[in-house]
Write an enzyme that holds these catalytic residues in place. Structure first.
Site, PDB file in Angstrom:
ATOM      1  N   LEU A 118       0.791   5.567  -0.559  1.00  0.00           N
ATOM      2  CA  LEU A 118      -0.027   6.641  -0.216  1.00  0.00           C
ATOM      3  C   LEU A 118      -0.042   7.513  -1.538  1.00  0.00           C
ATOM      4  O   LEU A 118       0.890   7.794  -1.978  1.00  0.00           O
ATOM      5  CB  LEU A 118       0.214   7.606   0.978  1.00  0.00           C
ATOM      6  CG  LEU A 118      -0.797   8.335   1.660  1.00  0.00           C
ATOM      7  CD1 LEU A 118      -1.987   7.436   1.885  1.00  0.00           C
ATOM      8  CD2 LEU A 118      -0.386   9.029   2.906  1.00  0.00           C
ATOM      9  N   ASN A 167       8.612  -7.141   3.804  1.00  0.00           N
ATOM     10  CA  ASN A 167       8.693  -6.036   3.064  1.00  0.00           C
ATOM     11  C   ASN A 167       9.857  -4.822   3.337  1.00  0.00           C
ATOM     12  O   ASN A 167      10.397  -5.099   4.348  1.00  0.00           O
ATOM     13  CB  ASN A 167       7.110  -5.333   3.371  1.00  0.00           C
ATOM     14  CG  ASN A 167       7.089  -3.768   2.811  1.00  0.00           C
ATOM     15  OD1 ASN A 167       6.802  -2.969   3.696  1.00  0.00           O
ATOM     16  ND2 ASN A 167       7.264  -3.572   1.765  1.00  0.00           N
ATOM     17  N   CYS A 181       2.962   2.947   9.746  1.00  0.00           N
ATOM     18  CA  CYS A 181       3.247   4.370   8.995  1.00  0.00           C
ATOM     19  C   CYS A 181       3.719   5.222  10.135  1.00  0.00           C
ATOM     20  O   CYS A 181       2.827   5.201  11.126  1.00  0.00           O
ATOM     21  CB  CYS A 181       1.774   4.973   8.696  1.00  0.00           C
ATOM     22  SG  CYS A 181       2.051   6.346   7.877  1.00  0.00           S
ATOM     23  N   LYS A 192      -0.022  -4.923   9.041  1.00  0.00           N
ATOM     24  CA  LYS A 192       1.406  -4.395   8.492  1.00  0.00           C
ATOM     25  C   LYS A 192       2.056  -3.839   9.601  1.00  0.00           C
ATOM     26  O   LYS A 192       1.417  -2.853  10.047  1.00  0.00           O
ATOM     27  CB  LYS A 192       1.096  -3.960   7.271  1.00  0.00           C
ATOM     28  CG  LYS A 192       2.614  -3.501   6.510  1.00  0.00           C
ATOM     29  CD  LYS A 192       2.302  -2.965   5.057  1.00  0.00           C
ATOM     30  CE  LYS A 192       3.572  -2.941   4.376  1.00  0.00           C
ATOM     31  NZ  LYS A 192       4.303  -1.744   4.687  1.00  0.00           N
ATOM     32  N   PRO A 225       0.749  -1.262  -0.150  1.00  0.00           N
ATOM     33  CA  PRO A 225      -0.067   0.008  -0.032  1.00  0.00           C
ATOM     34  C   PRO A 225       0.978   1.319   0.023  1.00  0.00           C
ATOM     35  O   PRO A 225       1.929   1.452   0.902  1.00  0.00           O
ATOM     36  CB  PRO A 225      -0.899   0.037   1.390  1.00  0.00           C
ATOM     37  CG  PRO A 225      -0.191  -1.149   2.250  1.00  0.00           C
ATOM     38  CD  PRO A 225       0.964  -1.848   1.276  1.00  0.00           C
TER      39      PRO A 225
END
Length: 329
Positions: free
Chosen positions: A13, A207, A94, A134, A11
């Site tokens: 942004l 990741n 995030c 995540k 994902p």
């Protein structure tokens, strides 16, 4: 039957919107796609179509939610389920100050009970979706492995979440911008491998900083799946061999001509729908398509030229392709 999460696109942004995802799905059928992070409140209080609308072809697809209020997350999840998402992913990675102020994102790694409540609320609201998370390997300057294992272990014990997508860097909540947080904290892939060894029954996906198919093969010896971020955006044709290489799919790889023609048809439909979509919204995601090819610069120049884009003609894609072909001869 959904494909395994052997590969997924992170994902991102402002990047992994439905136009980018449509293109990615033409290149790879089996790779999991993720929306950009969407705040649960935006879905509840805003126009859900704006945030949740997707193309029919996008599945398997996950919605990534941001938030820390379990009631809001549950309401957003229930709406998402109606739009046909396969998975709902909670963002605990995030590091941006805006996200911290709302007490969600990476700082949730300090609040395992709150996270557990959020995951259970999402699961109850969307029982047919996979619920995943995540997160980072740690916060700030913390360097021990154990807090990470404790976080994962507690969630595995107290929720139905079985898929953990781990960005193999710490999140620094102070002193680094979100961009720097993707590059500065060192990568510790060994911590993610160790999680898989310790939690054999969980699906552990790695990741962070992964840019080549060789690296993907390497990681898959130790974990269940690999999530690729910026490289899949800036060089989308990296994905064209993924179905064959990682899923054993024998469908022939898409050619550049086929892909651009599909994107042209798609752009025509989107422009005709009169929902406020303009060519630039789509073309900005296509700039990296010719990455490494002879006419790449011409392609990028034409698709980012404000004057050419202004007329909103889908034909610009075909014209740029023709110019690339000319350049190549």
């Amino acid at each position: 039957m959904l494909p395994k999460r052997t590969l997924s696109i992170a994902p991102m942004l402002d990047w992994t919107d439905r136009h980018y995802r449509y293109m990615a799905r033409q290149i790879t059928k089996n790779t999991w796609l993720y929306t950009e992070m969407i705040n649960a409140g935006a879905i509840i209080h805003g126009d859900p179509n704006r945030f949740l609308l997707k193309n029919e072809c996008e599945n398997p697809i996950a919605l990534q939610l941001g938030g820390s209020d379990s009631a809001d997350l549950a309401k957003a999840a229930a709406k998402a389920a109606q739009y046909g998402y396969d998975e709902i992913n909670l963002n605990c990675g995030c590091p941006s100050p805006r996200v911290q102020k709302g007490a969600f994102g990476a700082c949730l790694m300090n609040e395992v009970n709150l996270v557990s409540g959020c995951l259970n609320a999402i699961q109850d609201a969307a029982p047919n979706c996979d619920i995943t998370i995540k997160h980072r390997i740690g916060l700030d300057k913390q360097t021990e492995y154990q807090p990470l294992a404790d976080f994962v272990g507690e969630l595995a014990r107290s929720t139905n979440c079985r898929t953990f997508i781990v960005h193999a860097r710490n999140a620094w909540l102070d002193g680094l911008s979100p961009k720097e947080n993707r590059d500065v904290p060192p990568l510790r892939y060994d911590y993610v491998y160790q999680l898989k060894q310790e939690f054999v029954d969980l699906e552990i996906i790695i990741n962070g900083g992964i840019t080549t198919n060789e690296q993907i093969h390497q990681h898959l010896q130790y974990v269940d799946g690999v999530m690729v971020g910026r490289e899949a955006y800036h060089n989308p044709m990296l994905m064209k061999s993924w179905d064959a290489q990682f899923y054993g799919d024998t469908t022939p790889e898409i050619t550049y001509d086929e892909l651009i023609n599909r994107l042209y048809d798609y752009a025509k439909i989107q422009l005709a729908a009169n929902r406020g979509t303009i060519l630039r919204h789509m073309a900005r995601h296509y700039l990296g398509l010719m990455h490494g090819l002879h006419g790449a610069r011409t392609w990028r120049r034409m698709l980012s030229d404000a004057d050419l884009l202004k007329s909103n003609r889908a034909e610009l894609l075909l014209e740029a392709l023709a110019m690339v072909r000319e350049d190549s001869h």
